[in-house]
Design a protein around this motif. Structure first.
Motif, PDB file in Angstrom:
ATOM      1  N   LEU A   9       0.839  -1.206   0.091  1.00 60.47           N
ATOM      2  CA  LEU A   9      -0.071  -0.134   0.005  1.00 60.47           C
ATOM      3  C   LEU A   9       0.816   1.372  -0.108  1.00 60.47           C
ATOM      4  N   THR A  10       2.047   1.006   0.629  1.00 62.40           N
ATOM      5  CA  THR A  10       2.949   2.267   0.638  1.00 62.40           C
ATOM      6  C   THR A  10       3.548   2.708  -0.474  1.00 62.40           C
ATOM      7  N   TRP A  11       3.659   1.752  -1.306  1.00 63.62           N
ATOM      8  CA  TRP A  11       4.300   1.881  -2.606  1.00 63.62           C
ATOM      9  C   TRP A  11       3.180   2.217  -3.611  1.00 63.62           C
ATOM     10  N   ILE A  12       2.200   1.902  -3.369  1.00 67.22           N
ATOM     11  CA  ILE A  12       0.995   2.286  -4.400  1.00 67.22           C
ATOM     12  C   ILE A  12       0.737   3.793  -4.195  1.00 67.22           C
ATOM     13  N   VAL A  13       0.719   4.126  -2.831  1.00 67.59           N
ATOM     14  CA  VAL A  13       0.291   5.551  -2.455  1.00 67.59           C
ATOM     15  C   VAL A  13       1.598   6.354  -3.127  1.00 67.59           C
ATOM     16  N   ILE A  14       2.801   6.021  -3.142  1.00 69.41           N
ATOM     17  CA  ILE A  14       4.002   6.759  -3.674  1.00 69.41           C
ATOM     18  C   ILE A  14       3.713   6.917  -5.098  1.00 69.41           C
ATOM     19  N   ALA A  15       3.534   5.790  -5.937  1.00 69.61           N
ATOM     20  CA  ALA A  15       3.391   5.698  -7.124  1.00 69.61           C
ATOM     21  C   ALA A  15       2.255   6.617  -7.703  1.00 69.61           C
ATOM     22  N   GLU A  16       0.920   6.704  -6.877  1.00 73.16           N
ATOM     23  CA  GLU A  16      -0.173   7.507  -7.142  1.00 73.16           C
ATOM     24  C   GLU A  16       0.425   8.970  -7.102  1.00 73.16           C
TER      25      GLU A  16
END
Length: 131
Positions: A9-16
């Motif tokens: 989820l952390t990486w998804i938020v960073i990518a977003e």
């Protein structure tokens, strides 16, 4: 902190956030290019002083004309007939929706009343007789 970086989820938020940043830069550049294109294509016209070509010492009388009609803004129709037609159509549709809502509420009230009279009240009276 280490556990936070392991979660997807952390990486998804960073990518977003990265995608949003890139989109903001693209939109900013598109808007700036559009504004610059309009500014370059339409330079300011400098109004010079009118040349006095008449030989008479009296000033010329300006001819009064009626003002030019306002230009129509894009996407905004200012015609009263247009708005009257569309608002009356909207009101008709609103009345139809209100009638449908009333039928739904009225029918659901009848269903609940019938259920209370046929199922709930007889079971309550039977329970009261037994006790």
């Amino acid at each position: 902190m280490r556990n936070l970086l392991r979660k997807p989820l952390t990486w998804i938020v960073i990518a977003e956030c990265v995608v949003l940043g890139v989109l903001l830069v693209v939109v900013w550049n598109a808007v700036a290019a559009s504004v610059m294109r309009h500014a370059i294509s339409a330079p300011l016209a400098i109004a010079g002083a009118p040349m006095n070509t008449s030989t008479s010492p009296l000033p010329d009388v300006a001819i009064v004309t009626k003002p030019a009609p306002r230009p129509q803004l894009p996407g905004l129709n200012l015609d009263t007939g247009f708005w009257r037609n569309h608002l009356s159509q909207l009101n008709r549709e609103q009345v139809i929706l209100e009638q449908i809502e009333w039928r739904i509420v009225h029918n659901s009230m009848n269903v609940v009343r019938r259920y209370l009279e046929t199922v709930v009240l007889p079971s309550i009276t039977r329970a009261e007789r037994r006790s």
